[in-house]
Design a protein around this motif. Structure first.
Motif, PDB file in Angstrom:
ATOM      1  N   ASN A  83       9.709 -19.069  82.113  1.00 17.85           N
ATOM      2  CA  ASN A  83      10.644 -19.896  81.352  1.00 17.85           C
ATOM      3  C   ASN A  83      11.898 -19.112  80.970  1.00 17.85           C
ATOM      4  OD1 ASN A  83      11.310 -22.392  80.159  1.00 17.85           O
ATOM      5  ND2 ASN A  83      10.623 -21.674  78.158  1.00 17.85           N
ATOM      6  N   ARG A 117       6.004 -24.978  84.124  1.00 23.91           N
ATOM      7  CA  ARG A 117       5.415 -26.282  83.808  1.00 23.91           C
ATOM      8  C   ARG A 117       3.997 -26.390  84.369  1.00 23.91           C
ATOM      9  NH1 ARG A 117       8.956 -29.046  85.960  1.00 23.91           N
ATOM     10  NH2 ARG A 117      10.320 -29.377  84.176  1.00 23.91           N
ATOM     11  N   TYR A 150      11.336 -27.747  78.241  1.00 20.12           N
ATOM     12  CA  TYR A 150      12.138 -28.941  78.526  1.00 20.12           C
ATOM     13  C   TYR A 150      13.580 -28.765  78.048  1.00 20.12           C
ATOM     14  CZ  TYR A 150       7.588 -30.793  79.618  1.00 20.12           C
ATOM     15  OH  TYR A 150       6.349 -30.974  80.181  1.00 20.12           O
ATOM     16  N   TYR A 151      13.789 -27.889  77.084  1.00 18.33           N
ATOM     17  CA  TYR A 151      15.147 -27.533  76.667  1.00 18.33           C
ATOM     18  C   TYR A 151      15.888 -26.893  77.841  1.00 18.33           C
ATOM     19  CZ  TYR A 151      18.897 -25.064  74.174  1.00 18.33           C
ATOM     20  OH  TYR A 151      20.101 -24.572  73.761  1.00 18.33           O
ATOM     21  N   GLN A 175      15.084 -27.143  81.001  1.00 19.66           N
ATOM     22  CA  GLN A 175      15.247 -28.144  82.051  1.00 19.66           C
ATOM     23  C   GLN A 175      16.459 -29.027  81.756  1.00 19.66           C
ATOM     24  OE1 GLN A 175      13.117 -28.750  85.027  1.00 19.66           O
ATOM     25  NE2 GLN A 175      15.091 -29.742  85.416  1.00 19.66           N
ATOM     26  N   ALA A 176      16.645 -29.372  80.487  1.00 19.60           N
ATOM     27  CA  ALA A 176      17.804 -30.188  80.100  1.00 19.60           C
ATOM     28  C   ALA A 176      19.111 -29.444  80.360  1.00 19.60           C
ATOM     29  CB  ALA A 176      17.696 -30.574  78.623  1.00 19.60           C
ATOM     30  N   SER A 226      16.755 -37.182  78.315  1.00 16.85           N
ATOM     31  CA  SER A 226      15.298 -37.366  78.336  1.00 16.85           C
ATOM     32  C   SER A 226      14.568 -36.040  78.171  1.00 16.85           C
ATOM     33  CB  SER A 226      14.868 -38.048  79.639  1.00 16.85           C
ATOM     34  OG  SER A 226      15.379 -39.357  79.714  1.00 16.85           O
ATOM     35  N   SER A 227      15.091 -34.992  78.792  1.00 15.54           N
ATOM     36  CA  SER A 227      14.427 -33.682  78.700  1.00 15.54           C
ATOM     37  C   SER A 227      14.548 -33.094  77.296  1.00 15.54           C
ATOM     38  CB  SER A 227      15.018 -32.711  79.728  1.00 15.54           C
ATOM     39  OG  SER A 227      14.567 -33.034  81.020  1.00 15.54           O
ATOM     40  N   TYR A 228      15.715 -33.260  76.664  1.00 12.08           N
ATOM     41  CA  TYR A 228      15.840 -32.799  75.278  1.00 12.08           C
ATOM     42  C   TYR A 228      14.871 -33.570  74.370  1.00 12.08           C
ATOM     43  CZ  TYR A 228      20.083 -30.024  76.146  1.00 12.08           C
ATOM     44  OH  TYR A 228      20.973 -29.075  76.576  1.00 12.08           O
ATOM     45  N   GLU A 279      12.037 -34.856  75.267  1.00 11.26           N
ATOM     46  CA  GLU A 279      10.683 -34.351  75.562  1.00 11.26           C
ATOM     47  C   GLU A 279      10.446 -33.016  74.875  1.00 11.26           C
ATOM     48  OE1 GLU A 279       6.857 -34.393  77.273  1.00 11.26           O
ATOM     49  OE2 GLU A 279       8.376 -35.956  77.077  1.00 11.26           O
ATOM     50  N   GLU A 280      11.472 -32.175  74.819  1.00  4.40           N
ATOM     51  CA  GLU A 280      11.337 -30.892  74.119  1.00  4.40           C
ATOM     52  C   GLU A 280      10.981 -31.128  72.654  1.00  4.40           C
ATOM     53  OE1 GLU A 280      11.003 -27.069  73.153  1.00  4.40           O
ATOM     54  OE2 GLU A 280      11.435 -27.733  75.215  1.00  4.40           O
ATOM     55  N   HIS A 296       7.319 -31.762  71.954  1.00  5.78           N
ATOM     56  CA  HIS A 296       6.485 -30.554  71.944  1.00  5.78           C
ATOM     57  C   HIS A 296       6.883 -29.592  70.831  1.00  5.78           C
ATOM     58  CE1 HIS A 296       4.482 -31.532  75.723  1.00  5.78           C
ATOM     59  NE2 HIS A 296       5.650 -31.945  76.166  1.00  5.78           N
TER      60      HIS A 296
END
Length: 770
Positions: A598, A621, A631-632, A634-635, A649-651, A653-654, A657
């Motif tokens: 990561n 992942r 996911y941060y 990924q965003a 969407s990725s933010y 999702e972060e 979690h």
């Protein structure tokens, strides 16, 4: 985990000698009742629940109507023994049907459930059942390995929310866990399922909600039990309302008890007296023939797995060491006498004192230590009188049997491999002050270790001092620990606790000194190394932190966690080319380091090497889909590609979690602003300030919203001034002053508007042009 010894069959054969039926065959009576249908199985474990504090086990000072109903409609075992008074090892026994002697999980934290063992969930999954677990404490987080075989494992603990020092303090109330369990069960009305629901409420701290807080004001432990019972009532009602009651086997148990001051032990884990290892066990079936059955036989939690197998018509794995209890459903009291084992290695691992191992038959209980104990439980259930001197022949005979038992049980067992714990977990637990410093057992071999019974006073005082120092009067906590060290200078945890208290109050030099003393006692303790490095970092002494870790590695401790630490501290300093080799070294030592993947992804995003960044994100992942900042990152990558909707969407999702990830919230607000969604931008900025009031930028952009709306100008001025006072990055400072210039202009204060504009231009001129 590392295997030791040879053939599993040898150990199982010896342990099963004298078993009262052949494992793998269902008695005809149960087969007739079940009619070979596929029944759902719900396993409930209520943590830290003493058997003798429940109504159906004879306790009159509490109301536990649901647990009592389980007993009235099921089979209640009066004398079930836990194999260890610690949560993770005990649940490992329940889920694998093996003893700690074999599965090798001897403590919370630092141990991983062996993936080679087939768990209850894996067995049901192989048979086509849908499987899910809902756990209430971080000590059972999926990273410790009990998630094997579960389609869904509800843990998702946000460590950043917690400031206390122990694994045990990272928990959620039973209501939240039951909410999630019932949501899952709501959609599982047809396919057979196996669900495990774990409630942690009776564990310290005892803080029951109303009305149990008031009803049991003098006995909050009982209040927690009563609250847990109410949550079980929700489950019971759900099963009845949805028509699942007649298609479900329910198993109710606890992992261990609670001493509540008996033998001077306040909680659990230190001793193996009955208060801490006598647990409830009830099996509830839909069959009237098996209602209100009471079984007096001595049995153990290792018997749960094979019993559930027999009830479900499944053959248990070859490694299972427990015995099915199904014959006792129909013939209580019919089991031949056998030894029941319990242990705690907590005193040895954490203090360098002796471990304790207990063995009980139908009458006597023996505790092995440097000062062995023998009790006649039939006459002395409270274990108040050690009769070893009067019953020497009984003790010696029991000791011989115990020796054969442990040899057989441990054959072909598993050993600790702490290197599998991921780097992010190590770093987070160290930053929490987790007392995870294990004494070096190899250095204890051949030495006469102190009996825990003679050290309980020191143990209690250290516990009190540690809690006081980290949550109350730090100076008094420090003085108390220094008195303990003067009395027993070999206690590693004392120095570790001292370091944590000094770190809490910002005395980092003193913290380093204490941590160094802990490291002298336990040279391979990675937690201590991390905390020393963190102390240097807290003082802004990055070079010293890096040099300390590198010097430590040169002494022969090449640990992946340390290379991750080196890579991460250089990543934070934006020394990316220095960080990359460290992180790659971490991966070479531990290919399953999701955290290293990561961080490498984050670096390659900054370097605009998006292909390599995506490769590392995908790897992270696969290894740990709940990893913080995954996911941060990924965003961030999606933003660089111009995929704004996907980045949003990725933010989001972060934040599922890591709800306190303020940078994810701020970036989300920025994308809402970019897409013209001012209402959601406003909400995100407000939440960002709530989570981290010391982050300056949300104040600026919240003020900007008021400016655009032509409202709350004075509040907007206050917000901007707050942001400026927090000293943002130089490149962001001009924005604050330009906002002030505009706001003062709207308020009619021309001098302040002009001065703010001048200051903004001055600061902007100093920003280097790229």
């Amino acid at each position: 985990m590392k295997k030791k010894g040879i053939a599993i069959g040898v150990a199982v054969a010896v342990l099963a000698a004298g078993a009262f039926f052949l494992v793998g065959r269902r008695p005809a009576s149960f087969s007739r009742l079940a009619k070979d249908k596929a029944y759902n199985v719900v396993l409930i474990t209520v943590d830290t629940l003493r058997a003798d504090r429940i109504g159906c086990y004879g306790f009159s000072q509490i109301e536990t109507p649901i647990m009592d109903q389980f007993a009235a409609q099921g089979i209640r075992f009066e004398n079930c023994t836990s194999q260890t008074p610690l949560t993770l090892p005990s649940h490992t026994t329940i889920m694998t049907g093996t003893l700690p002697l074999f599965h090798g999980v001897r403590d919370n934290g630092g141990f991983i459930v062996p993936p080679e063992l087939t768990t209850m969930a894996e067995l049901f999954k192989e048979k086509g059942f849908e499987t899910a677990a809902f756990v209430s404490a971080y000590v059972l987080d999926s990273k410790w390995g009990l998630n094997q075989g579960f389609d869904y494992y509800y843990d998702q603990f946000d460590l950043s929310r917690f400031e206390k020092i122990s694994l045990g303090s990272v928990q959620r109330p039973g209501g939240e866990t039951m909410d999630e369990a019932l949501r899952w069960l709501e959609t599982r009305k047809d396919a057979p399922f196996f669900a495990w629901i774990h409630l942690y409420d009776p564990h310290t701290p005892y803080e029951p909600p109303s009305p149990y807080k008031e009803k049991y004001a003098k006995h909050p432990y009982l209040g927690e039990i009563a609250y847990a019972d109410s949550q079980l009532g929700r489950l019971w009602s759900f099963l009845e309302d949805k028509g699942l009651r007649n298609r479900t086997f329910l198993v109710f148990a606890s992992d261990h008890g609670e001493s509540l001051g008996e033998h001077e032990e306040v909680c659990h884990g230190f001793f193996v007296y009955e208060a801490a290892v006598h647990v409830p066990l009830i099996f509830v079936t839909p069959f009237k023939r098996l209602q209100g059955v009471i079984v007096p036989d001595n049995i153990s939690l290792a018997d749960v797995f094979p019993t559930v197998c027999e009830m479900s018509g499944l053959a248990p794995p070859a490694h299972v060491q427990g015995q099915s209890l199904v014959p006792l459903f129909f013939k209580p009291g019919g089991a031949p006498e056998r030894l029941i084992y319990s242990e705690t290695f907590y005193p040895r691992f954490h203090y360098g004192w002796s471990e304790l191992q207990s063995f009980r038959d139908g009458k006597y209980k023996m505790i092995l230590s440097p000062e062995p104990e023998l009790y006649d439980l039939s006459q002395d259930p409270g274990e108040t009188t050690n009769i070893i001197a009067k019953q020497r022949s009984v003790f010696l005979a029991l000791k011989d049997r115990a020796s054969d038992f442990t040899t057989a049980a441990a054959a072909n067992g598993f050993e600790l491999d702490a290197g599998k714990i991921d780097e992010e977990t190590r770093a987070k637990l160290a930053s929490l002050g987790y007392i995870g410093s294990f004494s070096d057992s190899s250095k204890l071999k051949g030495k006469r270790l102190a009996s825990p019974r003679n050290k309980i006073g020191i143990f209690n005082e250290l516990t009190r001092a540690r809690e006081l120092g980290l949550e109350g009067d730090a100076q008094e906590g420090i003085r108390a620990i220094e008195r303990i060290i003067a009395e027993d200078p070999e206690i590693t945890d004392a120095y570790f606790s001292l370091g944590n208290i000094y770190f809490r109050i910002g005395k980092h030099e003193e913290a380093i000194r204490a941590f160094r003393q802990a490291l002298e006692k336990k040279p391979d303790d990675v937690f201590t190394v991390i905390n020393i490095a963190n102390s240097f970092l807290a003082m802004g002494r990055f070079a010293e932190a890096e040099r300390f870790v590198l010097d430590y590695i040169k002494t022969g401790f090449s640990d992946p966690q340390l290379y991750f630490l080196l890579g991460n501290m250089n990543f934070v300093r934006k020394k990316y080319d220095v960080a990359i080799p460290y992180l790659e070294k971490s991966l070479s030592l531990n290919s399953e380091s999701a955290a290293s993947h990561n961080t490498l992804a984050a670096i390659f995003i900054v370097k605009n090497d998006l292909g390599r960044a995506q490769e590392h994100l995908d790897a992270a992942r696969r290894l740990n889909p709940g990893l913080s900042s995954l996911y941060y990152n990924q965003a961030q990558l999606l933003e660089n590609r111009g995929e704004i909707a996907a980045a949003i969407s990725s933010y989001q999702e972060e934040l599922v979690h890591s709800p306190k990830h303020f940078k994810a919230l701020f970036n989300l607000s920025r994308l809402y602003r970019r897409t013209g969604d001012e209402a959601r931008e406003y909400d995100a900025l407000r939440r960002c300030i709530e989570i981290n009031p010391d982050f300056p930028l949300p104040y600026f952009y919240l003020a900007r919203i008021y400016l655009n709306r032509q409202e709350n100008f004075e509040e907007a001025v206050r917000l901007v001034q707050k942001g400026i006072d927090l000293k943002p990055d130089p490149k962001d400072q001009p924005l604050g002053y330009f906002l002030l210039a505009d706001l003062y202009n709207r308020l009619g204060d021309s001098p302040k508007s002009l001065e703010s504009a001048r200051k903004g231009r001055e600061l902007a001129s100093k920003i280097p042009r790229e």
